[in-house]
Motif scaffolding. Structure first.
Motif, PDB file in Angstrom:
ATOM      1  N   MET A 155       0.634  -1.142  -0.153  1.00  0.00           N
ATOM      2  CA  MET A 155       0.060   0.368  -0.036  1.00  0.00           C
ATOM      3  C   MET A 155       0.443   0.967   0.099  1.00  0.00           C
ATOM      4  SD  MET A 155      -3.215   0.755   3.026  1.00  0.00           S
ATOM      5  CE  MET A 155      -1.531   1.683   3.688  1.00  0.00           C
ATOM      6  N   LEU A 156       0.592   2.169  -0.963  1.00  0.00           N
ATOM      7  CA  LEU A 156       0.793   3.450  -0.480  1.00  0.00           C
ATOM      8  C   LEU A 156       0.078   4.947  -0.339  1.00  0.00           C
ATOM      9  CD1 LEU A 156       4.305   4.858  -2.300  1.00  0.00           C
ATOM     10  CD2 LEU A 156       2.168   5.806  -2.773  1.00  0.00           C
ATOM     11  N   ILE A 157      -0.278   5.547   0.119  1.00  0.00           N
ATOM     12  CA  ILE A 157      -1.374   6.205   0.335  1.00  0.00           C
ATOM     13  C   ILE A 157      -0.633   7.698  -0.831  1.00  0.00           C
ATOM     14  CG2 ILE A 157      -2.591   7.832   1.850  1.00  0.00           C
ATOM     15  CD1 ILE A 157      -2.120   6.000   3.860  1.00  0.00           C
ATOM     16  N   PHE A 158      -1.446   8.347  -1.376  1.00  0.00           N
ATOM     17  CA  PHE A 158      -1.409   9.670  -2.391  1.00  0.00           C
ATOM     18  C   PHE A 158      -1.893  10.826  -1.024  1.00  0.00           C
ATOM     19  CE2 PHE A 158      -0.820   7.090  -5.700  1.00  0.00           C
ATOM     20  CZ  PHE A 158       0.727   7.284  -6.064  1.00  0.00           C
ATOM     21  N   PRO A 159      -1.020  11.988  -1.011  1.00  0.00           N
ATOM     22  CA  PRO A 159      -2.115  12.478   0.451  1.00  0.00           C
ATOM     23  C   PRO A 159      -3.107  13.362  -0.888  1.00  0.00           C
ATOM     24  CG  PRO A 159       0.299  13.818  -1.270  1.00  0.00           C
ATOM     25  CD  PRO A 159      -0.444  12.393  -1.660  1.00  0.00           C
ATOM     26  N   PRO A 160      -4.032  14.518  -0.079  1.00  0.00           N
ATOM     27  CA  PRO A 160      -5.352  15.213  -0.443  1.00  0.00           C
ATOM     28  C   PRO A 160      -4.232  16.428  -1.511  1.00  0.00           C
ATOM     29  CG  PRO A 160      -4.623  15.768   1.324  1.00  0.00           C
ATOM     30  CD  PRO A 160      -3.826  15.178   1.244  1.00  0.00           C
ATOM     31  N   VAL A 161      -5.168  16.675  -2.609  1.00  0.00           N
ATOM     32  CA  VAL A 161      -4.539  18.015  -3.230  1.00  0.00           C
ATOM     33  C   VAL A 161      -5.803  18.379  -3.168  1.00  0.00           C
ATOM     34  CG1 VAL A 161      -4.233  18.499  -5.610  1.00  0.00           C
ATOM     35  CG2 VAL A 161      -3.372  16.501  -4.859  1.00  0.00           C
ATOM     36  N   GLY A 162      -5.245  20.197  -2.974  1.00  0.00           N
ATOM     37  CA  GLY A 162      -6.306  21.227  -2.825  1.00  0.00           C
ATOM     38  C   GLY A 162      -6.948  21.427  -1.568  1.00  0.00           C
ATOM     39  N   PRO A 163      -8.325  20.899  -0.950  1.00  0.00           N
ATOM     40  CA  PRO A 163      -8.650  21.007  -0.084  1.00  0.00           C
ATOM     41  C   PRO A 163      -9.814  19.728   0.267  1.00  0.00           C
ATOM     42  CG  PRO A 163      -9.976  22.391  -1.337  1.00  0.00           C
ATOM     43  CD  PRO A 163      -8.655  22.310  -2.448  1.00  0.00           C
TER      44      PRO A 163
END
Length: 585
Positions: A155-163
């Motif tokens: 598993m790899l978690i991508f961070p949110p973009v913008g709000p």
């Protein structure tokens, strides 16, 4: 310095001072970027991914840092604990890198679209116009990669973009459910990953299934050798202990010959998607049961059903009866004819014969005028002392201390210390390197090689060495032909006699002998034809060779039709057939 002086120095500083300050700021920024660089993987570390400088994951990480800061990009390692098999890492590393690059490129493209939208909105506001809702919102995204056999999931978690929304535990489990990953989950890791400080851009081993294990095949554990090593060991004094070459493996009735190891059942596995992985069960092997053997009641052992000699022949163990003679073969024993192995502790005296279908072991001497025939190996501890009428035959190998004035037929190899005036016909190799290591007088015909310390004698006695061909079958064919000629002459004499019951009986026996001889002649001719066909593709260098420390004058060397007689003493002699001629090297 007063506030007024400070303000004055800021407002009215020189150009050089401004450039110096800019250089300091650039150096600080460079130092900060280096501190946030990705830790390099250890060289040759198969568990760490190779992240190129232009990899899209780096650009995604830079966007994240611009928006909300955060730690540097961590090292992406498939196996932090070193528990995974190296072959798995080698197989899955390229797949994981390719899949990760693809998903990062897709997310980066969407993120850049969001950035372009923000720029359009900014230009519209500067122009006093409405740009609408141009900003793209991307929530955090847990991404999973499954191994090719679906036993492992990373598993790899991508961070949110913008709000966009930050990652949560529910978001991770929803992503797992969407990909049907439900078996072997590391729940403690998954719960912790939702709150880790370094949760974004870190590679986790999220689930491990159960590999399938195939069953082990059945096996046979032997208590007796399947192949007896027929090699004599020469000690530091150049001597051979022929008494230590007893090739008869005795067994008692009921003794275990070999044991069966039963196969095991396979253990099925399960993938992280909760699907069963079938496993193969081990293959059973049968006990190699042959003559005079039996299988135990539990079916796990092969036992001897009678005392005798154990031998592995073809694909099975068999027990051959062994005839033990404590003394000599003489009038007390008579002629010996046995279907198994014969173990003679004494001598074979003159005028007696020993014929066995198995191995023959003679602890003493084979005397003049005797005959010994062995279907297997023949071992004569004290040597063969003949008178020109002694005939020795072996279906495999012969080992003797010495051979003198005897005719020898051996289908495989002959090894002895000395040959004097012998007639040797060997389909394999003649080795005379131990003891005196001499061939003196007589004839030696070997199909493959003759190796001796000395050939001939200083007296220039005629010593013939013939190489190549099929010695035993060729000579036996000539003997069978002579026998047929003799039988034909005998038949002619019988036909000239008056008819009588005795004549009819003798004619019947004579015709039977002729039929057997003709059948044997046909078999020998077929054997010779096969041998000639096999030798057509054989190189001259492989057709036979003679090696000796010294070859004396009077030694004759033959290769088929080629003949060479040595006129002088030759040391370290090697004779070969090259380009149709005998060459000494």
């Amino acid at each position: 310095m007063s506030f007024k002086d400070k303000l004055s120095s800021i407002l009215f500083r020189s150009k050089k001072e401004e450039e110096a300050e800019e250089a300091v700021l650039e150096e600080q920024e460079h130092t900060r970027q280096e501190s946030q660089a990705v830790p390099e993987a250890a060289p040759n570390d198969p568990a760490c991914l190779d992240i190129a400088p232009d990899h899209p994951i780096r650009q995604l990480h830079e966007l994240r840092q611009k928006e909300s800061g955060g730690p540097p990009l961590p090292r992406l390692c498939m196996d932090e604990e070193g528990a995974l098999p190296p072959e798995l890492l080698e197989k899955e590393k390229n797949r994981l890198q390719s899949s990760l690059k693809s998903v990062c490129a897709t997310r980066l493209k969407a993120a850049k679209g969001r950035t372009r939208g923000k720029h359009s909105k900014k230009k519209a506001e500067e122009a006093g116009e409405e740009a609408g809702e141009a900003q793209l919102i991307m929530d955090a995204r847990p991404w999973f990669h499954l191994s090719s056999d679906k036993i492992y999931a990373w598993m790899l978690i991508f961070p949110p973009v913008g709000p966009g929304a930050e990652v949560t535990r529910d978001m991770i489990y929803q992503a797992l459910a969407a990909q049907n990953i439900s078996y072997g989950l590391d729940t403690a890791l998954l719960d912790r990953a939702a709150h880790d400080r370094d949760r974004y851009f870190s590679l986790y081993l999220a689930a491990v299934g159960k590999p399938a294990f195939d069953g082990r095949n059945g096996n046979i554990v032997d208590n007796f050798p399947r192949e007896i090593q027929r090699v004599l060991e020469v000690n530091e004094f150049g001597q051979v202990d022929y008494t230590a070459l007893n090739m008869i493996c005795n067994v008692e009735e009921g003794q275990e010959i070999c044991r069966l190891i039963r196969p095991t059942e396979g253990e099925p596995g399960r993938t992280v998607t909760n699907q069963e992985v079938p496993a193969k069960s081990g293959r059973a092997v049968p006990l190699p049961k042959g003559r005079n053997t039996e299988i135990s009641e539990d079916g796990d052992s092969l036992l001897a059903s009678m005392p005798g000699h154990v031998e592995f022949s073809g694909s099975s163990f068999q027990v051959k009866p062994v005839l033990d003679i404590d003394g000599d073969v003489d009038f007390s024993t008579g002629m010996i004819k046995f279907v198994g192995d014969v173990n003679i502790k004494g001598d074979v005296l003159s005028g007696f014969s020993v014929k066995a279908m198995g191995n023959v072991y003679v602890g003493g001497v084979v005397e003049a005028g005797s005959t010994v025939e062995a279907g297997g190996d023949l071992t004569v501890v004290k040597g063969i002392l003949g008178d020109g009428t002694t005939v020795i035959r072996a279906g495999r190998c012969i080992f003797a201390k010495y051979i003198e004035n005897a005719t020898i037929f051996v289908r495989e190899n002959l090894q002895t210390d000395c040959i004097v005036n012998g007639r040797i016909y060997c389909d394999g190799e003649v080795l005379i390197r131990s003891g005196r290591g001499s061939i003196i007088g007589g004839q030696v015909w070997a199909a493959k090689r003759v190796s001796a310390s000395a050939v001939g004698a200083k007296s220039e006695v005629r010593t013939s060495v013939t190489l190549g061909g099929v010695p035993c079958a060729t000579l036996e064919k000539d003997l069978v032909r002579k026998k047929l000629v003799s039988l034909a002459a005998e038949q002619e004499k019988l036909e000239a006699q008056l008819d009588s019951p005795a004549k009819s009986s003798l004619m019947g026996k004579l015709r039977m002998k002729q039929s057997v001889a003709e059948l044997r002649l046909k078999q020998l001719e077929e054997e010779l034809d096969d041998a000639r066909e096999a030798q057509k593709d054989q190189k001259e260098q492989e057709s036979g060779r003679m090696e000796c420390g010294v070859a004396y004058a009077g030694t004759e060397i033959c290769f088929g039709d080629q003949f060479l007689r040595l006129r002088q003493e030759t040391h370290q002699c090697v004779a070969k057939l090259l380009c149709g001629e005998i060459v000494l090297m």
